[in-house]
Write a protein that holds these residues in place. Structure first.
Motif, mmCIF file in Angstrom:
data_model
loop_
_atom_site.group_PDB
_atom_site.id
_atom_site.type_symbol
_atom_site.label_atom_id
_atom_site.label_comp_id
_atom_site.label_asym_id
_atom_site.label_seq_id
_atom_site.Cartn_x
_atom_site.Cartn_y
_atom_site.Cartn_z
ATOM 1 N N LYS A 138 30.347 33.122 32.806
ATOM 2 C CA LYS A 138 30.534 32.681 34.190
ATOM 3 C C LYS A 138 31.910 33.046 34.762
ATOM 4 N N ALA A 139 32.767 33.651 33.976
ATOM 5 C CA ALA A 139 34.138 33.948 34.416
ATOM 6 C C ALA A 139 34.255 35.267 35.181
ATOM 7 N N VAL A 140 33.150 35.756 35.742
ATOM 8 C CA VAL A 140 33.211 37.027 36.475
ATOM 9 C C VAL A 140 34.176 36.951 37.657
ATOM 10 N N ASN A 141 34.256 35.791 38.307
ATOM 11 C CA ASN A 141 35.171 35.690 39.448
ATOM 12 C C ASN A 141 36.630 35.755 38.995
ATOM 13 N N THR A 142 36.938 35.222 37.816
ATOM 14 C CA THR A 142 38.300 35.315 37.298
ATOM 15 C C THR A 142 38.623 36.743 36.871
ATOM 16 N N VAL A 143 37.631 37.460 36.363
ATOM 17 C CA VAL A 143 37.810 38.888 36.076
ATOM 18 C C VAL A 143 38.206 39.615 37.368
ATOM 19 N N MET A 144 37.541 39.261 38.479
ATOM 20 C CA MET A 144 37.846 39.904 39.763
ATOM 21 C C MET A 144 39.252 39.583 40.246
ATOM 22 N N VAL A 145 39.716 38.360 40.013
ATOM 23 C CA VAL A 145 41.101 38.024 40.375
ATOM 24 C C VAL A 145 42.048 38.915 39.575
ATOM 25 N N GLY A 146 41.772 39.087 38.291
ATOM 26 C CA GLY A 146 42.603 39.961 37.465
ATOM 27 C C GLY A 146 42.581 41.402 37.950
ATOM 28 N N ALA A 147 41.397 41.908 38.286
ATOM 29 C CA ALA A 147 41.269 43.290 38.750
ATOM 30 C C ALA A 147 42.019 43.515 40.066
ATOM 31 N N ALA A 148 42.014 42.503 40.925
ATOM 32 C CA ALA A 148 42.690 42.628 42.225
ATOM 33 C C ALA A 148 44.183 42.321 42.139
ATOM 34 N N SER A 149 44.603 41.686 41.053
ATOM 35 C CA SER A 149 45.979 41.174 40.967
ATOM 36 C C SER A 149 47.049 42.238 41.135
ATOM 37 N N CYS A 150 46.798 43.444 40.662
ATOM 38 C CA CYS A 150 47.842 44.479 40.774
ATOM 39 C C CYS A 150 48.011 44.975 42.215
ATOM 40 N N PHE A 151 47.109 44.589 43.103
ATOM 41 C CA PHE A 151 47.211 44.986 44.506
ATOM 42 C C PHE A 151 47.714 43.843 45.392
ATOM 43 N N ALA A 172 40.284 22.498 28.377
ATOM 44 C CA ALA A 172 41.304 23.450 27.920
ATOM 45 C C ALA A 172 40.676 24.771 27.470
ATOM 46 N N SER A 173 39.485 24.706 26.875
ATOM 47 C CA SER A 173 38.843 25.949 26.427
ATOM 48 C C SER A 173 38.403 26.798 27.618
ATOM 49 N N LEU A 174 38.030 26.149 28.735
ATOM 50 C CA LEU A 174 37.698 26.894 29.959
ATOM 51 C C LEU A 174 38.928 27.615 30.496
ATOM 52 N N ALA A 175 40.057 26.946 30.459
ATOM 53 C CA ALA A 175 41.304 27.560 30.929
ATOM 54 C C ALA A 175 41.628 28.794 30.085
ATOM 55 N N ALA A 176 41.517 28.675 28.777
ATOM 56 C CA ALA A 176 41.829 29.791 27.879
ATOM 57 C C ALA A 176 40.892 30.972 28.118
ATOM 58 N N ALA A 177 39.597 30.701 28.254
ATOM 59 C CA ALA A 177 38.624 31.781 28.492
ATOM 60 C C ALA A 177 38.865 32.448 29.846
ATOM 61 N N ASN A 178 39.214 31.665 30.857
ATOM 62 C CA ASN A 178 39.475 32.241 32.178
ATOM 63 C C ASN A 178 40.764 33.053 32.201
ATOM 64 N N ILE A 179 41.767 32.640 31.456
ATOM 65 C CA ILE A 179 42.992 33.454 31.352
ATOM 66 C C ILE A 179 42.669 34.772 30.649
ATOM 67 N N LYS A 180 41.853 34.719 29.610
ATOM 68 C CA LYS A 180 41.450 35.955 28.922
ATOM 69 C C LYS A 180 40.669 36.853 29.879
ATOM 70 N N ALA A 181 39.767 36.265 30.683
ATOM 71 C CA ALA A 181 38.995 37.042 31.665
ATOM 72 C C ALA A 181 39.916 37.679 32.696
ATOM 73 N N PHE A 182 40.903 36.916 33.159
ATOM 74 C CA PHE A 182 41.891 37.430 34.112
ATOM 75 C C PHE A 182 42.618 38.644 33.532
ATOM 76 N N LYS A 183 43.096 38.514 32.300
ATOM 77 C CA LYS A 183 43.847 39.602 31.663
ATOM 78 C C LYS A 183 42.965 40.826 31.405
ATOM 79 N N LEU A 184 41.722 40.615 31.018
ATOM 80 C CA LEU A 184 40.804 41.742 30.840
ATOM 81 C C LEU A 184 40.563 42.447 32.180
#
Length: 191
Positions: A138-151, A172-184
């Motif tokens: 479900k962390a696809v939206n956090t992946v998108m934040v990561g992808a857009a972050s450099c812009f 806490a496990s949701l936070a960790a998974a979302n940070i990993k999704a952001f970084k990916l």
């Protein structure tokens, strides 16, 4: 500094959650943020659009003018094409690769990707695979934040802190998974 963003997708994809994370991170850096949202006809499945304006000073209005967006972040590729007229010359479109086929006769996804690739600046992000790799589909939206972050005109650390704050309230496990999704999303996107 002024930076205009259009966020788009389909109801239920987390467009407004993405907007909220970006807005909170920008405000944590002392930036001004104005946002306007347009929801679709249905809670799930309807078009969702958010205008976001980020600036170091006063912002005159909520809406991004056509031809004025520095960035389009789209959770759905067909929806990204709907708003291309908002991109300014030199602006970039960042979209999820995966279609949300919520209508009969959804256009060929290959053709949609081909149209996106005709733009001068674009990124198509394999959000589903990256979210799965992060351990939270479900962390696809956090992946998108990561992808857009450099812009975005926001520090990566501010975005990460906001993501941690938002998801730590739930688990806490949701936070960790979302940070990993952001970084990916940050490191694994590109043409």
């Amino acid at each position: 500094m002024k930076y205009d963003v259009i966020l788009s997708g389909v109801g239920g994809q987390g467009v407004l959650s993405v907007a909220s994370i970006i807005a909170q991170a920008a405000m944590s850096e002392g930036l001004e943020v104005r946002q306007s949202e347009v929801h679709g006809m249905a809670q799930r499945g309807g078009a969702v659009l958010a205008h976001m304006r980020i600036a170091s000073g006063k912002i005159a209005g909520d809406l991004v003018p056509k031809g004025g967006a520095d960035l389009i972040i789209s959770m759905e590729p067909l929806e990204s094409l709907r708003y291309v007229s908002y991109l300014k010359p030199g602006g970039i479109l960042v979209t999820a690769a995966e279609a949300y086929s919520n209508m009969p006769n959804y256009p060929d996804i290959g053709g949609i990707h081909t149209s996106i690739k005709k733009l001068p600046k674009w990124r198509i992000v394999q959000t589903a695979a990256l979210a799965k790799e992060a351990g939270l589909a479900k962390a696809v939206n956090t992946v998108m934040v990561g992808a857009a972050s450099c812009f975005l005109p926001i520090k990566s650390a501010s975005l990460e802190k906001t993501i941690t704050d938002v998801f730590s309230k739930k688990d806490a496990s949701l936070a960790a998974a979302n940070i990993k999704a952001f970084k990916l999303g940050q490191t694994r996107t590109g043409k």
